[in-house]
Design a protein around this motif. Structure first.
Motif, PDB file in Angstrom:
ATOM      1  N   GLY A 163       4.209  -5.464  -0.780  1.00  0.00           N
ATOM      2  CA  GLY A 163       3.996  -6.903  -0.820  1.00  0.00           C
ATOM      3  C   GLY A 163       4.507  -7.595   0.426  1.00  0.00           C
ATOM      4  N   LEU A 164       5.701  -7.218   0.878  1.00  0.00           N
ATOM      5  CA  LEU A 164       6.273  -7.828   2.079  1.00  0.00           C
ATOM      6  C   LEU A 164       5.387  -7.585   3.291  1.00  0.00           C
ATOM      7  N   GLU A 165       4.966  -6.341   3.470  1.00  0.00           N
ATOM      8  CA  GLU A 165       4.172  -6.013   4.652  1.00  0.00           C
ATOM      9  C   GLU A 165       2.788  -6.646   4.601  1.00  0.00           C
ATOM     10  N   THR A 166       2.197  -6.706   3.410  1.00  0.00           N
ATOM     11  CA  THR A 166       0.865  -7.308   3.285  1.00  0.00           C
ATOM     12  C   THR A 166       0.914  -8.796   3.581  1.00  0.00           C
ATOM     13  N   ALA A 167       1.867  -9.500   2.995  1.00  0.00           N
ATOM     14  CA  ALA A 167       1.968 -10.950   3.226  1.00  0.00           C
ATOM     15  C   ALA A 167       2.208 -11.249   4.697  1.00  0.00           C
ATOM     16  N   ALA A 168       3.120 -10.507   5.318  1.00  0.00           N
ATOM     17  CA  ALA A 168       3.429 -10.756   6.722  1.00  0.00           C
ATOM     18  C   ALA A 168       2.243 -10.435   7.621  1.00  0.00           C
ATOM     19  N   GLU A 169       1.563  -9.331   7.364  1.00  0.00           N
ATOM     20  CA  GLU A 169       0.439  -8.916   8.206  1.00  0.00           C
ATOM     21  C   GLU A 169      -0.701  -9.919   8.111  1.00  0.00           C
ATOM     22  N   LEU A 170      -1.003 -10.385   6.905  1.00  0.00           N
ATOM     23  CA  LEU A 170      -2.073 -11.373   6.734  1.00  0.00           C
ATOM     24  C   LEU A 170      -1.742 -12.659   7.468  1.00  0.00           C
ATOM     25  N   LEU A 184      -7.043  -8.337  -6.189  1.00  0.00           N
ATOM     26  CA  LEU A 184      -7.314  -7.322  -5.190  1.00  0.00           C
ATOM     27  C   LEU A 184      -6.073  -6.442  -5.043  1.00  0.00           C
ATOM     28  N   THR A 185      -6.250  -5.246  -4.526  1.00  0.00           N
ATOM     29  CA  THR A 185      -5.121  -4.347  -4.289  1.00  0.00           C
ATOM     30  C   THR A 185      -5.236  -3.733  -2.903  1.00  0.00           C
ATOM     31  N   VAL A 186      -4.115  -3.211  -2.418  1.00  0.00           N
ATOM     32  CA  VAL A 186      -4.117  -2.541  -1.117  1.00  0.00           C
ATOM     33  C   VAL A 186      -3.474  -1.158  -1.222  1.00  0.00           C
ATOM     34  N   ALA A 187      -3.443  -0.609  -2.444  1.00  0.00           N
ATOM     35  CA  ALA A 187      -2.834   0.707  -2.644  1.00  0.00           C
ATOM     36  C   ALA A 187      -3.719   1.834  -2.139  1.00  0.00           C
ATOM     37  N   GLN A 188      -5.021   1.565  -1.995  1.00  0.00           N
ATOM     38  CA  GLN A 188      -5.956   2.562  -1.501  1.00  0.00           C
ATOM     39  C   GLN A 188      -6.901   1.905  -0.505  1.00  0.00           C
ATOM     40  N   LEU A 219      -5.119  -2.486   7.724  1.00  0.00           N
ATOM     41  CA  LEU A 219      -6.548  -2.453   7.446  1.00  0.00           C
ATOM     42  C   LEU A 219      -6.982  -3.706   6.707  1.00  0.00           C
ATOM     43  N   ALA A 220      -6.199  -4.132   5.719  1.00  0.00           N
ATOM     44  CA  ALA A 220      -6.539  -5.330   4.941  1.00  0.00           C
ATOM     45  C   ALA A 220      -6.588  -6.566   5.823  1.00  0.00           C
ATOM     46  N   ALA A 221      -5.739  -6.611   6.838  1.00  0.00           N
ATOM     47  CA  ALA A 221      -5.689  -7.780   7.719  1.00  0.00           C
ATOM     48  C   ALA A 221      -6.778  -7.760   8.783  1.00  0.00           C
ATOM     49  N   GLY A 222      -7.559  -6.676   8.834  1.00  0.00           N
ATOM     50  CA  GLY A 222      -8.681  -6.623   9.755  1.00  0.00           C
ATOM     51  C   GLY A 222      -8.471  -5.784  10.990  1.00  0.00           C
TER      52      GLY A 222
END
Length: 365
Positions: free
Chosen positions: A151-158, A121-125, A49-52
């Motif tokens: 953190g790993l999944e967020t960085a990679a997805e972005l 920013l956070t992506v916990a919710q 979701l954070a990555a769009g």
């Protein structure tokens, strides 16, 4: 006599508990599920979701259809443990219970390091992930703090979804701690392919409007900081008078019953099971399903068997076409077996979809 079961929280643990209890008890109990929103948040997809990326809509009413569980959409304002009443900010205002299943989940820890609450920013919710998504068109660089799974999944997805974006990953230790050496090598190779700069062993001293100040005095500029280094549970349990540990999690016995109030079961992230579980849907859903059966046992005058935490694997997505699956022993220590690449990505997608299917159909094993 109709027993009153109230479940607080509609995450993986809460939904698992409500559905299982309703299925086992049938007409002998009224199961009420209380949640602040009317939809289920797939927390394991919030980096998408954070990555769009659009996520499937999962209204709670649809997930609960046919289960007999009553849904109350409201925020909890307090728990009266003596009167056995859960108080909420919408009708009916008060929900009496015979057994309460406490499953509020967790959120990002934003007070451990100066500046996180004000600047990160956070992506916990879902709301935090949505805010990051809305800001991405204005950003040229993002620094993700935290070397755990989020953190790993967020960085990679972005990085995979936005190749123009400069993505950096900063962690106080090393990335993928707890994974095997082979799995960590794949992580480093994947981040190199995605052009994600990785800074290991770099504790953060402060977060500011322009990036990070590291503990060694170095600065790490960024247009935005995404904080994934730690989670915390609500203070509702402690404020209500439940016995809690130092992190605010409910202290429970071997059957997940509160050690101070046995008519309360705590499950998921908000339960202190003696360090035997990590915060993940892999533990939350089985814990919730166990609690649903434990409730049925207790109301029938039976002692539930002890709850056991068992692990099978850890899934890490690295964009939509890559990933790492670390197979594990029951105690979560890594086995030599590792699945990587497209096969791992497909495996995790199958597990994620299967989890929703189990929530929708509580009888599935």
């Amino acid at each position: 006599m109709t027993h009153r079961i109230v479940v607080l929280g509609a995450g993986y643990a809460g939904l698992g508990a409500a559905g299982r209890a309703a299925r086992l008890l049938g007409d002998r109990a009224r199961v009420t599920l209380v949640n602040a929103t009317d939809h289920f948040v797939e927390r394991v997809r919030l980096h998408q979701l954070a990555a769009g990326q659009p996520l499937p809509a999962l209204p709670l009413a649809d997930l609960l259809e046919g289960t007999g569980v009553e849904l109350v959409v409201a925020r909890v304002t307090g728990i009266d443990l003596d009167a056995r009443v859960l108080r909420v900010d919408a009708a009916p205002g008060a929900l009496p219970y015979d057994v309460l299943v406490y499953a509020p989940g967790s959120g990002a820890e934003v007070d451990a390091v100066p500046g996180v609450r004000e600047h990160a920013l956070t992506v916990a919710q879902a709301d935090g992930a949505g805010r990051l998504r809305s800001l991405l068109p204005e950003l040229s660089s993002v620094t993700v703090v935290g070397g755990g799974l989020t953190g790993l999944e967020t960085a990679a997805e972005l990085a995979a979804a936005h190749p123009r974006l400069r993505v950096e990953l900063v962690t106080a230790g090393r990335i993928g701690a707890g994974l095997s050496e082979r799995a960590r090598r794949h992580l480093h190779d994947a981040f190199a392919r995605l052009d994600v700069r990785v800074r290991e062993h770099s504790p953060v001293a402060e977060v500011g409007g322009g990036g990070l100040l590291l503990a060694d005095g170095r600065k790490a500029p960024a247009d935005a900081v995404v904080w994934t280094a730690g989670f915390r549970v609500p203070d509702l349990a402690a404020a209500s008078g439940l016995a809690v540990d130092g992190a605010g999690r409910v202290a429970v016995d071997a059957t997940l019953r509160s050690v101070s109030h046995p008519d309360v079961l705590a499950v998921g992230d908000a339960a202190d099971v003696g360090g035997r579980s990590r915060m993940s849907c892999q533990t939350a859903l089985p814990m919730g399903r166990y609690a649903g059966r434990a409730v049925a046992d207790l109301l029938a005058g039976r002692t539930p068997p002890p709850h056991r935490v068992r692990y099978l694997w850890t899934n890490v997505s690295l964009g939509r076409r890559d990933g790492v699956t670390q197979f594990a022993r029951a105690d979560d220590s890594p086995l030599p077996a590792v699945l990587t690449g497209r096969a791992s990505a497909l495996f995790k997608e199958a597990v994620t979809r299967g989890t929703v299917a189990r929530l929708r159909h509580p009888g599935l094993r």
